[in-house]
Design a protein around this motif. Structure first.
Motif, PDB file in Angstrom:
ATOM      1  N   LYS A  11       0.751  -1.178   0.010  1.00 17.22           N
ATOM      2  CA  LYS A  11      -0.147   0.079  -0.051  1.00 17.22           C
ATOM      3  C   LYS A  11       0.775   1.237   0.152  1.00 17.22           C
ATOM      4  N   LEU A  12       2.029   1.192   0.388  1.00 19.89           N
ATOM      5  CA  LEU A  12       3.120   2.289   0.668  1.00 19.89           C
ATOM      6  C   LEU A  12       3.806   2.103  -0.642  1.00 19.89           C
ATOM      7  N   GLY A  13       3.698   1.573  -1.612  1.00 16.24           N
ATOM      8  CA  GLY A  13       4.457   1.541  -2.972  1.00 16.24           C
ATOM      9  C   GLY A  13       5.592   0.656  -2.883  1.00 16.24           C
ATOM     10  N   ILE A  14       5.738  -0.328  -1.762  1.00 21.15           N
ATOM     11  CA  ILE A  14       6.917  -1.140  -1.469  1.00 21.15           C
ATOM     12  C   ILE A  14       6.694  -2.431  -1.846  1.00 21.15           C
ATOM     13  N   THR A  15       7.327  -3.005  -2.694  1.00 17.62           N
ATOM     14  CA  THR A  15       7.258  -4.520  -2.946  1.00 17.62           C
ATOM     15  C   THR A  15       7.659  -5.428  -1.700  1.00 17.62           C
ATOM     16  N   ASP A  16       6.780  -6.051  -1.171  1.00 12.01           N
ATOM     17  CA  ASP A  16       7.107  -6.689  -0.053  1.00 12.01           C
ATOM     18  C   ASP A  16       7.801  -8.182  -0.288  1.00 12.01           C
ATOM     19  N   HIS A  17       8.980  -8.216  -0.722  1.00 11.44           N
ATOM     20  CA  HIS A  17       9.778  -9.771  -1.091  1.00 11.44           C
ATOM     21  C   HIS A  17       9.759 -10.485  -0.222  1.00 11.44           C
ATOM     22  N   ASN A  18       9.649 -10.238   1.224  1.00 12.78           N
ATOM     23  CA  ASN A  18       9.691 -11.263   2.369  1.00 12.78           C
ATOM     24  C   ASN A  18       8.145 -11.812   2.342  1.00 12.78           C
ATOM     25  N   ALA A  19       7.332 -11.010   2.256  1.00 11.19           N
ATOM     26  CA  ALA A  19       6.156 -11.604   2.463  1.00 11.19           C
ATOM     27  C   ALA A  19       5.841 -12.549   0.964  1.00 11.19           C
ATOM     28  N   VAL A  20       6.339 -12.139  -0.133  1.00  6.34           N
ATOM     29  CA  VAL A  20       5.964 -12.919  -1.137  1.00  6.34           C
ATOM     30  C   VAL A  20       6.486 -14.379  -1.006  1.00  6.34           C
ATOM     31  N   LEU A  21       7.716 -14.234  -0.397  1.00  8.46           N
ATOM     32  CA  LEU A  21       8.376 -15.673  -0.246  1.00  8.46           C
ATOM     33  C   LEU A  21       8.302 -16.541   1.078  1.00  8.46           C
ATOM     34  N   GLY A  22       7.456 -15.615   1.748  1.00  5.74           N
ATOM     35  CA  GLY A  22       7.112 -15.989   3.093  1.00  5.74           C
ATOM     36  C   GLY A  22       8.326 -16.358   4.136  1.00  5.74           C
ATOM     37  N   MET A  23       9.140 -15.325   4.021  1.00  4.48           N
ATOM     38  CA  MET A  23      10.214 -15.266   4.970  1.00  4.48           C
ATOM     39  C   MET A  23      10.208 -13.994   5.749  1.00  4.48           C
ATOM     40  N   PRO A  24      10.570 -14.121   7.214  1.00  5.23           N
ATOM     41  CA  PRO A  24      10.527 -12.964   7.892  1.00  5.23           C
ATOM     42  C   PRO A  24      11.665 -12.016   7.485  1.00  5.23           C
ATOM     43  N   ILE A  25      11.313 -10.517   7.977  1.00  3.61           N
ATOM     44  CA  ILE A  25      12.321  -9.618   7.798  1.00  3.61           C
ATOM     45  C   ILE A  25      13.503  -9.899   8.314  1.00  3.61           C
ATOM     46  N   ASN A  26      14.738  -9.579   7.815  1.00  4.41           N
ATOM     47  CA  ASN A  26      16.095  -9.775   7.967  1.00  4.41           C
ATOM     48  C   ASN A  26      16.769 -11.362   7.628  1.00  4.41           C
ATOM     49  N   THR A  27      15.816 -12.231   7.374  1.00  5.63           N
ATOM     50  CA  THR A  27      16.270 -13.326   6.762  1.00  5.63           C
ATOM     51  C   THR A  27      17.418 -13.361   5.779  1.00  5.63           C
ATOM     52  N   GLN A  28      18.683 -14.180   6.076  1.00 10.69           N
ATOM     53  CA  GLN A  28      19.697 -14.020   5.103  1.00 10.69           C
ATOM     54  C   GLN A  28      19.583 -14.557   4.013  1.00 10.69           C
TER      55      GLN A  28
END
Length: 322
Positions: A11-28
């Motif tokens: 909604k903020l114009g940011i593609t949430d790549h972590n959400a797409v891949l089902g991986m939490p933020i900061n995942t290496q």
């Protein structure tokens, strides 16, 4: 099937790549690769068990592959983490304006600062574990995960930057009030000048922060600051020269050449551009500027002052006037 997602970070114009891949933020990146291979096996036409192989292939091609390609590159991954961190800071300042549709997020709001990370992991995994079981619900799951990510970033930034205000006694309150009253006239007097020079001041502030990041060898953060500066003043030769150096340090030669060349065409005598040109010349040659640019180069820098450089930039903001 539409892949337009309008919740969470999307909604903020940011593609949430972590959400797409089902991986939490900061995942290496190395863990992201393992998860990607599992998802790809489920969606690839040759191994997909769903009857709707065409839909599975579209999800793989339009959502999963682009997100993996972005997060698998270390430089992109680092830059993305910084973008998320800065987004969290902005969200923390406007929490009352955030509208959330997922009931799972309430658990994050209720968690204490010291348990936020653990609660986030549990809530995120509760949705992610069934994310790719049903093709028709994948985008819904991505939207839910992105809302979880948004709130987590906001609360994380809020906890990290929360500063308690000191209690003031009556004498201190009176002194503070008098000080504020006395400064009113001065602030109003300088308001017009501040308004006229606001863009100039913003660019200089970005340059200062970029220099600080470069001194700390945080070149990705420096690049983001300089991108913001160039949005305000696209013809600032110093910004182009400095971002060229930052890209050069990240081994992004093409981007470095583009900006250094642009800075050189705008003002070949800019000391930052001269430094950046010398730095890149062993790798690739920067062509001579046009005659009009060369003529304009005899003038002062965009703001009428030519900064000296410190380290790579030799005292960008601390040089004495000649």
């Amino acid at each position: 099937m539409s892949f337009s997602i309008k919740h969470g970070l999307f909604k903020l114009g940011i593609t949430d790549h972590n959400a797409v891949l089902g991986m939490p933020i900061n995942t290496q990146p190395e863990k992201i690769r393992l998860k990607y291979l599992k998802i790809a096996q489920k969606l690839h036409p040759d191994t997909c068990k769903s009857a709707n192989k065409e839909l599975a292939n579209q999800i793989l091609a339009k959502l999963v592959n682009p997100s993996y390609e972005h997060l698998s590159k270390e430089s992109c991954w680092k830059e993305y983490q910084i973008i998320l961190e800065e987004t969290g800071k902005r969200l923390a300042k406007q929490q009352n304006k955030i509208t959330i549709n997922s009931p799972l997020v309430s658990q994050l709001y209720q968690s204490a600062a010291h348990t936020l990370d653990l609660t986030y992991q549990k809530v995120f995994q509760a949705v992610a574990q069934s994310q790719y079981q049903t093709l028709e619900q994948i985008t819904l799951k991505i939207a839910q995960l992105s809302e979880i990510n948004l709130v987590y970033l906001m609360l994380k930034a809020s906890h990290n930057h929360k500063v308690s205000k000191p209690n003031l006694n009556n004498t201190e309150r009176k002194t503070q009030k008098n000080s504020q009253t006395n400064s009113t006239d001065q602030s109003q007097t300088g308001k017009i000048t501040q308004d006229l020079n606001s863009n100039e001041a913003k660019v200089l502030a970005c340059l200062r922060r970029a220099q600080e990041y470069i001194d700390k060898k945080s070149f990705v953060r420096a690049t983001l600051e300089l991108k913001d500066a160039l949005k305000i003043d696209p013809k600032n030769s110093t910004c182009h020269g400095l971002i060229g150096l930052a890209y050069l340090e990240q081994n992004q030669i093409t981007m470095a050449k583009v900006h250094i060349k642009q800075g050189y065409q705008l003002n070949p005598n800019d000391p930052v551009v001269v430094k950046s040109k010398k730095a890149i010349e062993p790798i690739c040659k920067i062509t001579e500027p046009s005659s009009n640019s060369a003529k304009n180069s005899t003038q002062a820098n965009h703001y009428g002052k030519k900064p000296k450089t410190r380290g790579i930039l030799n005292s960008l903001f601390g040089g004495k006037k000649k």
